[in-house]
Design a protein around this motif. Structure first.
Motif, PDB file in Angstrom:
ATOM      1  N   LEU A 288     -34.224 -38.401   9.146  1.00  0.00           N
ATOM      2  CA  LEU A 288     -33.683 -38.097  10.472  1.00  0.00           C
ATOM      3  C   LEU A 288     -32.487 -38.738  10.614  1.00  0.00           C
ATOM      4  CD1 LEU A 288     -36.743 -37.740  12.554  1.00  0.00           C
ATOM      5  CD2 LEU A 288     -35.558 -35.880  11.339  1.00  0.00           C
ATOM      6  N   ARG A 289     -32.390 -39.921  10.650  1.00  0.00           N
ATOM      7  CA  ARG A 289     -31.250 -40.564  11.082  1.00  0.00           C
ATOM      8  C   ARG A 289     -29.984 -40.384  10.270  1.00  0.00           C
ATOM      9  NH1 ARG A 289     -32.783 -45.383  10.035  1.00  0.00           N
ATOM     10  NH2 ARG A 289     -33.952 -45.733  11.917  1.00  0.00           N
ATOM     11  N   HIS A 290     -30.174 -40.168   9.013  1.00  0.00           N
ATOM     12  CA  HIS A 290     -28.944 -39.875   8.051  1.00  0.00           C
ATOM     13  C   HIS A 290     -28.901 -38.534   7.787  1.00  0.00           C
ATOM     14  CE1 HIS A 290     -30.042 -44.332   7.074  1.00  0.00           C
ATOM     15  NE2 HIS A 290     -28.896 -44.300   7.223  1.00  0.00           N
ATOM     16  N   ASP A 291     -29.604 -37.563   8.452  1.00  0.00           N
ATOM     17  CA  ASP A 291     -29.318 -36.024   8.295  1.00  0.00           C
ATOM     18  C   ASP A 291     -28.800 -35.694   9.705  1.00  0.00           C
ATOM     19  OD1 ASP A 291     -28.912 -33.594   7.784  1.00  0.00           O
ATOM     20  OD2 ASP A 291     -31.305 -33.212   7.365  1.00  0.00           O
ATOM     21  N   LEU A 292     -29.760 -35.580  10.496  1.00  0.00           N
ATOM     22  CA  LEU A 292     -29.697 -34.854  11.815  1.00  0.00           C
ATOM     23  C   LEU A 292     -28.682 -35.542  12.744  1.00  0.00           C
ATOM     24  CD1 LEU A 292     -33.042 -33.278  12.675  1.00  0.00           C
ATOM     25  CD2 LEU A 292     -31.379 -32.061  11.743  1.00  0.00           C
ATOM     26  N   ASP A 293     -28.914 -36.885  12.795  1.00  0.00           N
ATOM     27  CA  ASP A 293     -28.002 -37.686  13.407  1.00  0.00           C
ATOM     28  C   ASP A 293     -26.586 -37.611  13.052  1.00  0.00           C
ATOM     29  OD1 ASP A 293     -30.090 -38.396  14.907  1.00  0.00           O
ATOM     30  OD2 ASP A 293     -30.520 -40.255  14.509  1.00  0.00           O
ATOM     31  N   CYS A 294     -26.299 -37.138  12.045  1.00  0.00           N
ATOM     32  CA  CYS A 294     -25.055 -37.315  11.372  1.00  0.00           C
ATOM     33  C   CYS A 294     -24.045 -35.846  11.533  1.00  0.00           C
ATOM     34  CB  CYS A 294     -25.001 -37.871   9.972  1.00  0.00           C
ATOM     35  SG  CYS A 294     -25.436 -39.383   9.773  1.00  0.00           S
ATOM     36  N   HIS A 295     -24.932 -34.845  11.935  1.00  0.00           N
ATOM     37  CA  HIS A 295     -24.056 -33.585  12.277  1.00  0.00           C
ATOM     38  C   HIS A 295     -24.832 -32.718  13.400  1.00  0.00           C
ATOM     39  CE1 HIS A 295     -27.230 -31.238  10.116  1.00  0.00           C
ATOM     40  NE2 HIS A 295     -27.099 -32.347   9.322  1.00  0.00           N
ATOM     41  N   ASP A 296     -24.186 -31.626  13.777  1.00  0.00           N
ATOM     42  CA  ASP A 296     -24.639 -30.860  14.570  1.00  0.00           C
ATOM     43  C   ASP A 296     -25.629 -29.535  14.263  1.00  0.00           C
ATOM     44  OD1 ASP A 296     -23.401 -32.392  16.351  1.00  0.00           O
ATOM     45  OD2 ASP A 296     -21.391 -31.233  16.324  1.00  0.00           O
ATOM     46  N   GLY A 297     -25.726 -29.417  13.105  1.00  0.00           N
ATOM     47  CA  GLY A 297     -26.420 -28.117  12.570  1.00  0.00           C
ATOM     48  C   GLY A 297     -27.610 -28.459  12.393  1.00  0.00           C
ATOM     49  N   PRO A 298     -28.461 -27.755  11.523  1.00  0.00           N
ATOM     50  CA  PRO A 298     -29.824 -27.771  11.379  1.00  0.00           C
ATOM     51  C   PRO A 298     -30.101 -28.823  10.243  1.00  0.00           C
ATOM     52  CG  PRO A 298     -29.267 -25.551  10.398  1.00  0.00           C
ATOM     53  CD  PRO A 298     -27.999 -26.008  11.150  1.00  0.00           C
ATOM     54  N   GLY A 299     -31.105 -29.283  10.239  1.00  0.00           N
ATOM     55  CA  GLY A 299     -31.668 -30.217   9.185  1.00  0.00           C
ATOM     56  C   GLY A 299     -32.115 -29.580   7.931  1.00  0.00           C
ATOM     57  N   ASP A 300     -32.264 -30.299   6.715  1.00  0.00           N
ATOM     58  CA  ASP A 300     -32.767 -30.081   5.672  1.00  0.00           C
ATOM     59  C   ASP A 300     -33.476 -30.933   4.887  1.00  0.00           C
ATOM     60  OD1 ASP A 300     -33.424 -28.811   3.194  1.00  0.00           O
ATOM     61  OD2 ASP A 300     -31.208 -29.070   2.474  1.00  0.00           O
ATOM     62  N   ILE A 301     -34.579 -31.406   5.472  1.00  0.00           N
ATOM     63  CA  ILE A 301     -35.564 -32.591   5.006  1.00  0.00           C
ATOM     64  C   ILE A 301     -36.816 -31.900   4.186  1.00  0.00           C
ATOM     65  CG2 ILE A 301     -36.655 -34.546   5.617  1.00  0.00           C
ATOM     66  CD1 ILE A 301     -35.065 -34.525   8.081  1.00  0.00           C
ATOM     67  N   THR A 302     -37.186 -32.544   3.188  1.00  0.00           N
ATOM     68  CA  THR A 302     -38.258 -31.981   2.377  1.00  0.00           C
ATOM     69  C   THR A 302     -39.169 -33.141   1.925  1.00  0.00           C
ATOM     70  OG1 THR A 302     -36.842 -30.556   1.102  1.00  0.00           O
ATOM     71  CG2 THR A 302     -38.820 -30.936   0.026  1.00  0.00           C
ATOM     72  N   LEU A 303     -40.584 -33.185   2.321  1.00  0.00           N
ATOM     73  CA  LEU A 303     -41.690 -34.003   1.841  1.00  0.00           C
ATOM     74  C   LEU A 303     -42.488 -33.192   1.003  1.00  0.00           C
ATOM     75  CD1 LEU A 303     -43.273 -36.662   2.434  1.00  0.00           C
ATOM     76  CD2 LEU A 303     -44.159 -35.513   4.325  1.00  0.00           C
ATOM     77  N   THR A 304     -42.558 -34.069  -0.015  1.00  0.00           N
ATOM     78  CA  THR A 304     -43.440 -33.629  -1.357  1.00  0.00           C
ATOM     79  C   THR A 304     -44.417 -34.515  -1.860  1.00  0.00           C
ATOM     80  OG1 THR A 304     -41.116 -32.535  -1.883  1.00  0.00           O
ATOM     81  CG2 THR A 304     -43.034 -32.496  -3.498  1.00  0.00           C
ATOM     82  N   PHE A 305     -45.324 -34.071  -1.791  1.00  0.00           N
ATOM     83  CA  PHE A 305     -46.513 -34.710  -2.564  1.00  0.00           C
ATOM     84  C   PHE A 305     -46.911 -34.171  -4.122  1.00  0.00           C
ATOM     85  CE2 PHE A 305     -47.285 -35.085   1.845  1.00  0.00           C
ATOM     86  CZ  PHE A 305     -47.416 -36.487   2.183  1.00  0.00           C
ATOM     87  N   ALA A 306     -46.834 -35.050  -5.008  1.00  0.00           N
ATOM     88  CA  ALA A 306     -47.077 -34.181  -6.409  1.00  0.00           C
ATOM     89  C   ALA A 306     -47.798 -35.376  -7.191  1.00  0.00           C
ATOM     90  CB  ALA A 306     -45.949 -33.767  -7.151  1.00  0.00           C
ATOM     91  N   ARG A 307     -48.531 -35.169  -8.067  1.00  0.00           N
ATOM     92  CA  ARG A 307     -49.218 -35.829  -9.108  1.00  0.00           C
ATOM     93  C   ARG A 307     -48.275 -35.903 -10.445  1.00  0.00           C
ATOM     94  NH1 ARG A 307     -55.497 -34.162  -9.247  1.00  0.00           N
ATOM     95  NH2 ARG A 307     -55.481 -32.949  -7.277  1.00  0.00           N
ATOM     96  N   ASP A 308     -48.201 -37.125 -10.944  1.00  0.00           N
ATOM     97  CA  ASP A 308     -47.426 -37.299 -12.202  1.00  0.00           C
ATOM     98  C   ASP A 308     -48.269 -38.210 -13.080  1.00  0.00           C
ATOM     99  OD1 ASP A 308     -45.346 -37.594 -14.060  1.00  0.00           O
ATOM    100  OD2 ASP A 308     -44.114 -38.875 -12.839  1.00  0.00           O
ATOM    101  N   GLY A 309     -48.842 -37.773 -13.757  1.00  0.00           N
ATOM    102  CA  GLY A 309     -49.762 -38.472 -14.919  1.00  0.00           C
ATOM    103  C   GLY A 309     -50.777 -39.302 -14.033  1.00  0.00           C
ATOM    104  N   GLY A 310     -50.870 -40.609 -14.143  1.00  0.00           N
ATOM    105  CA  GLY A 310     -51.865 -41.457 -13.274  1.00  0.00           C
ATOM    106  C   GLY A 310     -51.100 -41.801 -11.706  1.00  0.00           C
ATOM    107  N   GLU A 311     -50.144 -41.251 -11.273  1.00  0.00           N
ATOM    108  CA  GLU A 311     -49.592 -41.467  -9.963  1.00  0.00           C
ATOM    109  C   GLU A 311     -49.500 -40.417  -9.020  1.00  0.00           C
ATOM    110  OE1 GLU A 311     -46.625 -45.193 -11.169  1.00  0.00           O
ATOM    111  OE2 GLU A 311     -45.947 -43.068 -11.540  1.00  0.00           O
ATOM    112  N   MET A 312     -49.481 -40.666  -8.085  1.00  0.00           N
ATOM    113  CA  MET A 312     -49.174 -39.685  -6.681  1.00  0.00           C
ATOM    114  C   MET A 312     -47.896 -40.070  -6.320  1.00  0.00           C
ATOM    115  SD  MET A 312     -49.776 -37.141  -4.795  1.00  0.00           S
ATOM    116  CE  MET A 312     -51.416 -36.786  -4.882  1.00  0.00           C
ATOM    117  N   VAL A 313     -46.862 -39.179  -6.392  1.00  0.00           N
ATOM    118  CA  VAL A 313     -45.560 -39.195  -6.261  1.00  0.00           C
ATOM    119  C   VAL A 313     -45.343 -38.696  -4.703  1.00  0.00           C
ATOM    120  CG1 VAL A 313     -43.271 -39.064  -6.775  1.00  0.00           C
ATOM    121  CG2 VAL A 313     -45.061 -39.499  -8.489  1.00  0.00           C
ATOM    122  N   VAL A 314     -44.820 -39.509  -3.754  1.00  0.00           N
ATOM    123  CA  VAL A 314     -44.312 -38.800  -2.522  1.00  0.00           C
ATOM    124  C   VAL A 314     -42.867 -39.013  -2.439  1.00  0.00           C
ATOM    125  CG1 VAL A 314     -44.637 -38.998   0.050  1.00  0.00           C
ATOM    126  CG2 VAL A 314     -46.540 -39.852  -1.618  1.00  0.00           C
TER     127      VAL A 314
END
Length: 371
Positions: A288-314
């Motif tokens: 949020l600080r380095h996206d919405l606080d740096c411009h006036d337009g809409p944000g574009d943030i993505t939060l992803t949860f995915a398995r990668d072998g023996g790990e959960m990647v966030v």
């Protein structure tokens, strides 16, 4: 009359065990020696009784050497310096020979009624007779007690080393726990400060109903943060719900500009994967600080949860704005989160950096470590 304390001049337990062992050994030697003498007498036709021979062996040989063992054990226990160096060992042995050996000879001569000396020639014959008595047993007793003393010292040093190692490990564990508490103490006020800023912005804008709603949402967040202050771990599902509540609060500030896509949130594994409490919120706050606080337009943030072998990647990503900080991943929240992950969850990691014009914060949590 004062009764002396039973603790006066105590014999250490190891020393007592050595004295008892010495008594048992010399009793056994006396039994064997008496048996050998009895057997020799039977072969030569000399009448003898085994109990008498046993008593003679025990009184003449065992008792003096048991006394010698007790004196040596007590002396070495109280004054280890007596055998601290080779020259000290030699000096102690020479002193033992000069003091104990003549005393043993006189004791045996007294028991055998050899002290009726009428002339110098009788004294010389008695001395020659006694010179062959006791050398081996005295030397063997001294060597055995000395070996036991050195063995016990080595064992005590090993135990002391083990205790020192355990104390050091416990101290390191305490230091790590204090460091974790310090990191958490830094993180929670940091989050609280930013949440209050969001509500303050609403109050300054004059939108009191929305500000009141924000205070209610902040209360929900604070309840979770309070519980997290005592818990060592939280599930990814609980962290995701906390992030949703946090975003609802921030949406009161950013309105329709706050746009975030959450992918993989329906994975049932999120309820089984553990992580340190308040691990995801700093990633979202950084975006949020380095996206919405740096411009006036809409944000574009993505939060992803995915398995990668023996790990959960966030993964949390946001576009890199021209007005963003030149080093967007160096904030306090990300630094503390990285440190907490490394210390509290073995195998976990946090990497942050720019990829293809987007800032990417990636947390990897090992699945195999989950109980």
């Amino acid at each position: 009359m004062t009764t002396p304390s039973p603790r006066s001049f105590p014999i250490p337990k190891p020393a007592a065990r050595t004295v008892i062992l010495s008594a048992l050994v010399w009793t056994a030697i006396s039994a064997l020696g008496a048996l050998q003498t009895y057997s020799d007498n039977l072969r030569t036709g000399v009448a003898s009784r085994y109990p008498v021979l046993l008593a003679t062996w025990f009184i003449e040989y065992a008792i003096p050497l048991m006394v010698l063992s007790a004196v040596l054990v007590t002396a070495l226990g109280r004054w280890p310096v007596l055998v601290a160096r080779p020259r000290s060992v030699v000096a102690l042995f020479v002193g033992l020979v000069l003091l104990f050996q003549p005393a043993q000879w006189l004791y045996i001569a007294w028991l055998r009624d050899y002290l009726d000396v009428a002339s110098l020639d009788d004294a010389r014959r008695l001395l020659m007779k006694m010179l062959l008595v006791g050398w081996f047993t005295t030397t063997a007793t001294f060597a055995a007690i000395l070996a036991i003393h050195y063995w016990r010292q080595a064992k005590d040093r090993e135990l002391a080393w083990q205790r020192a190692q355990n104390d050091m490990l416990n101290l390191r564990l305490q230091l790590e726990e204090q460091r974790m508490l310090a990191l958490r103490a830094q993180l929670e006020p940091h989050f609280l400060f930013n949440a209050l800023n969001a509500i303050s912005a609403l109050v300054r804008a004059g939108d009191k109903p929305v500000a009141l709603a924000g205070i209610g949402r902040l209360s929900t967040l604070l309840r979770y943060a309070l519980a997290a202050s005592t818990d060592q771990t939280a599930t990814l599902a609980a962290e995701l719900q906390f992030v949703r509540d946090y975003l609802d609060l921030q949406r009161l500030r950013y309105g329709a500009r706050l746009r975030i896509s959450i992918e993989g949130a329906d994975d049932a594994l999120l309820h089984d994967v553990d992580c340190p409490p308040l691990s995801l919120q700093p990633l979202i706050e950084n975006a949020l600080r380095h996206d919405l606080d740096c411009h006036d337009g809409p944000g574009d943030i993505t939060l992803t949860f995915a398995r990668d072998g023996g790990e959960m990647v966030v993964t949390v990503t946001n576009p890199v704005s021209a007005q963003a900080s030149p080093n967007p991943g160096a904030g306090l929240g990300l630094a503390n989160t990285r440190d907490r992950l490394r210390r509290q969850t073995p195998g976990a990691s946090l990497r942050a950096g720019v990829r293809d014009d987007r800032f990417v914060a990636e947390v990897r949590l090992p699945l195999a470590a989950q109980g």
